[in-house]
Every structure is written in C-alpha cells, then in structure tokens.
Design a protein around this motif. Structure first.
Motif, PDB file in Angstrom:
ATOM      1  N   LEU A 108      19.735  12.310  51.338  1.00  0.00           N
ATOM      2  CA  LEU A 108      19.470  13.590  51.998  1.00  0.00           C
ATOM      3  C   LEU A 108      20.694  13.992  52.811  1.00  0.00           C
ATOM      4  CD1 LEU A 108      17.244  15.704  52.660  1.00  0.00           C
ATOM      5  CD2 LEU A 108      16.643  14.277  54.614  1.00  0.00           C
ATOM      6  N   ARG A 109      21.253  15.152  52.476  1.00  0.00           N
ATOM      7  CA  ARG A 109      22.469  15.580  53.167  1.00  0.00           C
ATOM      8  C   ARG A 109      22.357  17.026  53.654  1.00  0.00           C
ATOM      9  NH1 ARG A 109      27.332  12.198  50.050  1.00  0.00           N
ATOM     10  NH2 ARG A 109      26.707  10.255  51.044  1.00  0.00           N
ATOM     11  N   PRO A 110      21.916  17.189  54.884  1.00  0.00           N
ATOM     12  CA  PRO A 110      21.802  18.530  55.461  1.00  0.00           C
ATOM     13  C   PRO A 110      23.190  19.126  55.693  1.00  0.00           C
ATOM     14  CG  PRO A 110      20.583  16.902  56.762  1.00  0.00           C
ATOM     15  CD  PRO A 110      21.457  16.153  55.819  1.00  0.00           C
ATOM     16  N   GLY A 252      25.968  15.222  43.123  1.00  0.00           N
ATOM     17  CA  GLY A 252      25.603  15.264  44.543  1.00  0.00           C
ATOM     18  C   GLY A 252      26.711  14.680  45.406  1.00  0.00           C
ATOM     19  N   ASP A 253      27.332  13.627  44.918  1.00  0.00           N
ATOM     20  CA  ASP A 253      28.457  13.029  45.646  1.00  0.00           C
ATOM     21  C   ASP A 253      29.556  14.069  45.851  1.00  0.00           C
ATOM     22  OD1 ASP A 253      30.155  11.009  46.738  1.00  0.00           O
ATOM     23  OD2 ASP A 253      31.207  10.952  44.817  1.00  0.00           O
ATOM     24  N   ILE A 254      29.870  14.764  44.775  1.00  0.00           N
ATOM     25  CA  ILE A 254      31.005  15.692  44.822  1.00  0.00           C
ATOM     26  C   ILE A 254      30.687  16.943  45.651  1.00  0.00           C
ATOM     27  CG2 ILE A 254      32.541  17.128  43.409  1.00  0.00           C
ATOM     28  CD1 ILE A 254      31.994  14.979  41.137  1.00  0.00           C
ATOM     29  N   THR A 256      28.615  17.392  47.966  1.00  0.00           N
ATOM     30  CA  THR A 256      28.382  17.196  49.412  1.00  0.00           C
ATOM     31  C   THR A 256      29.679  16.960  50.187  1.00  0.00           C
ATOM     32  OG1 THR A 256      27.774  14.863  49.041  1.00  0.00           O
ATOM     33  CG2 THR A 256      25.978  16.461  49.283  1.00  0.00           C
ATOM     34  N   ASP A 257      30.752  16.607  49.518  1.00  0.00           N
ATOM     35  CA  ASP A 257      32.042  16.613  50.220  1.00  0.00           C
ATOM     36  C   ASP A 257      32.504  18.053  50.439  1.00  0.00           C
ATOM     37  OD1 ASP A 257      32.232  13.815  50.353  1.00  0.00           O
ATOM     38  OD2 ASP A 257      34.376  13.864  49.924  1.00  0.00           O
ATOM     39  N   LEU A 258      32.322  18.872  49.446  1.00  0.00           N
ATOM     40  CA  LEU A 258      32.627  20.301  49.598  1.00  0.00           C
ATOM     41  C   LEU A 258      31.768  20.894  50.723  1.00  0.00           C
ATOM     42  CD1 LEU A 258      33.850  23.022  48.679  1.00  0.00           C
ATOM     43  CD2 LEU A 258      32.070  23.138  46.932  1.00  0.00           C
TER      44      LEU A 258
HETATM   45 MN    MN Z   1      30.930  10.730  48.531  1.00  0.00          MN
END
Ligand code: MN
Ligand code: IPM
Length: 360
Positions: A108-110, A252-254, A256-258
């Motif tokens: 979960l990444r708000p 999702g990894d990519i 969420t850095d953006l």
């Molecule tokens: Mn990452």
C-alpha cells in the motif's frame, strides 16, 4: 508459535542500516506520544537485523528471527541496504523473504502532497495529488522463477518469468475494491487497473478478466483501465484524476517511485507491506532507503517513517491516533519545515520528531 494477541499493541522494530535507525527512532517517539494521548499501551521490541551484521557475521536473517517476527501483527522497518554488500543480497534475503514468507500480498503506497511540500509538477496543489497505489506484492517478476544457461558465453540464455495466479490476482484486486470503497473519495470512488494488456496477453489478460469479474460486486466503485506507459503520462499531467490504482508487482514498483517524487520525494513517501488476513504479519517502511552519506548526522527527514507509523496504526484499527499523526505531520510540513530534503529542513531529524509530537 502463535500470534501475539495481547490488548497491548506490540510492534517489532527493525531499524536496519544507515539512517534507518534514526528515522525509526522518531517514528517510535511519535507512536509513544500518541499512545499516551489516545490511552493505549504500546510496546516496541527491537530486532538487530541489518547489512552491518551481515558483513560482520554473515547472517542476513535467521529462521528463528523469521519465526519470532511472524508473531507480530506489525513490524516497523527503517531501511535495509549497505554500500559494501553487493546489490540483491539483502533485498532478496531480507525484504523479499519477509514479503513472501509472511504473505504480505498488498503493498500500500499512498501518494499525498502535504501542505508546504514542494512537488516538481508546476501548478499542482495538495488537492491535486492525493491518490493511493495498491501494488500486488508476492508474484510477477519477483518470484525468482527463471534461469540461465551457457552463462558468460556468447550463447548465454536467460529467462525471468512473470508469474500470475488467479488467487494472487483476485485477492489483491478484491482488497483494492474494498479499500476504494472505504476511502470513499468525495470526488467519487474510482479504481483504475494499471497493466499492459496490449502486450502481456496472457498474464495481464488474467488481471483484466479478474478485475472485471470482481468489479461486478462493487457497483458503487467506478472502474477504469490504463496501460502502464499511459499511466506514467497521466500521473504527471493529471494526477488529480486518480483515486486508487491497483497494479502488478513490477509496474507498482516503478510507478510508485514516480509517484513518490510527485508527492515531494523519498523523505515523505511511505509504504505498507500488508498481510490483511487474521493473524497476518505486516511491515511498514519509509521508502527512502538507508542514505549512507547522511547517517548519524541528524539531517535525514523522518517524515516518511512517521507516515509509515500512521499507516501502521490505521491498519491496526487505531484510526483516531493515525489521524492525529497525519494532521500533526501536515502542520509541521505546512508551517515549520523549509524543505523535505535532507539537511535543508531547517531542523534536525529529532527536532522534526519533537515538532510532530507537540502538534499531536
Ligand atoms: Mn521500488
Ligand atoms: C521497493 C524496492 C524493492 C522492490 C527492492 C529494494 C527489492 O524498490 O520496495 O519498492 O523492488 O520492491
């Protein structure tokens, strides 16, 4: 061993490497302060798991430690990563092992631009950047399925397989629908699937079909679909469009850095690796990493770690306490901090923790 079931909130704390222990200390400080105000008991059990220990003793994490950690419903993690350890070793042995073995299938990444925080997006305000990414956390390219032959020769062949299961896909999508419903965005509940169905015609077809089937059970939630490349474009152009995004592990990894940069960078971005099942063990972390060059200087930004602590409380059901922290953090970013960058905050790491406590 069975799960810890005492009334008291018992949190396992892995400070880890670099600035991890410093930011975690501030999160613990804030948790202690809010527990007094909201009148609940909280206990912190430290675990010495880090890259330093690996360099000295060759131990990443023992089976006993895994068994001990599993009994906690919440782990607070600082950062894992050491400049002298080759890439992939600690990630695989610690972080990915915990995600997989504890079956923390939701990441979960708000993504929220807090008041006073600078975003690289021109003219975008806090009300424009406020969405959540629900990243699947146990499958896809992360499973380690694959292999190589004729390594190091001109004929080398390497494969790395993206694995998607119906069960893994469905439980993540279903959780995202429930989350979107609960989040209850006043602008309308909207869940966007982000994938690449135009190319990944097996795996992401499974995602699409599952998404459409589960959507029927949530008529109150509007749905949309973005290819992942287009999502990167829209996220920069119209971030206000998004409410909740559900996506695969790798994408999702990519994204969420953006997204993390849009919300002001790694000093504020936090994530939760969540096993939502009864007795599940979840882990909350600032997304920033160990930042070796800032270690021990009291200059690193603890806001992400404090945000992770708020997420922990929210998931544990201490909703009011979580809101108190979020509000206090907003006051501190909005009226006190000069910048979110390490060394430029106008305050030291521990002073930021104190300021959050004073504003609870
Ligand atoms: Mn990452
Ligand atoms: C993250 C990180 C990890 C990931 C790495 C450290 C294995 O980038 O949490 O986003 O790829 O998931």
């Amino acid at each position: 061993m069975t799960a810890i079931t005492s009334k008291k909130l018992q949190i396992a704390v892995i400070g880890g490497d670099g600035t991890g222990p410093e930011v975690t200390a501030e999160a613990v400080k804030v948790l202690k302060a809010v527990s007094k105000l909201e009148k609940f008991d909280v206990q912190f059990d430290p675990f010495d798991i880090c890259g330093n220990r690996y360099l000295q003793k060759g131990i990443t994490i023992t089976d006993d430690e895994m068994a001990a950690l599993r009994r906690y419903s919440s782990i607070l993690l600082g950062a894992i990563g050491h400049p002298d350890v080759p890439p992939g070793v600690l990630e695989k042995a610690l972080l990915l092992r915990m995600r997989f073995e504890f079956d923390q299938y939701i990441n979960l990444r708000p993504v929220k631009l807090l008041p006073g925080v600078e975003t690289p997006l021109k003219d975008k305000k806090p009300e424009d950047i406020d969405f959540v990414v629900v990243r699947e956390n146990t499958e896809d390219l992360y499973t380690g399925v694959g292999g190589c032959m004729k390594k190091g020769t001109p004929d080398e062949v390497a494969t790395q397989t993206a694995v998607y299961t119906r069960k893994g896909t469905e439980r993540c999508i279903r959780w995202a629908f429930e989350y979107t419903r609960k989040r209850n965005n006043p602008k309308g509940k909207l869940l966007t699937l982000v994938a690449k169905t135009n190319v990944l015609t097996f795996g992401h077809d499974l995602w699409m079909r599952t998404f459409q089937e589960v959507a029927k059970e949530y008529p109150d939630v509007k749905t949309d679909y973005n290819n992942v490349d287009a999502c990167c474009m829209w996220m920069v152009k119209n971030p206000e469009y998004y409410d909740v995004i559900v996506t695969t592990n790798m994408f999702g990894d990519i994204i969420t850095d953006l997204a993390g940069m849009l919300q002001g960078g790694m000093g504020v971005a936090a994530g939760g690796n969540i096993n939502p099942e009864k007795g599940g063990c979840s882990m909350y972390e600032p997304m920033g990493g160990s930042a070796p060059k800032y270690t021990g200087r009291n200059v690193i930004n603890p806001v992400a770690a404090i945000n992770a602590a708020a997420m922990l409380l929210e998931q544990e059901g201490y909703t009011k306490a979580a809101e108190r922290i979020s509000r206090a953090v907003s006051v501190v970013t909005g009226t006190k901090m000069k910048s979110q960058a390490a060394g430029k905050m106008g305050y030291g790491t521990s002073e930021i923790g104190d300021l959050v406590c004073e504003n609870l």
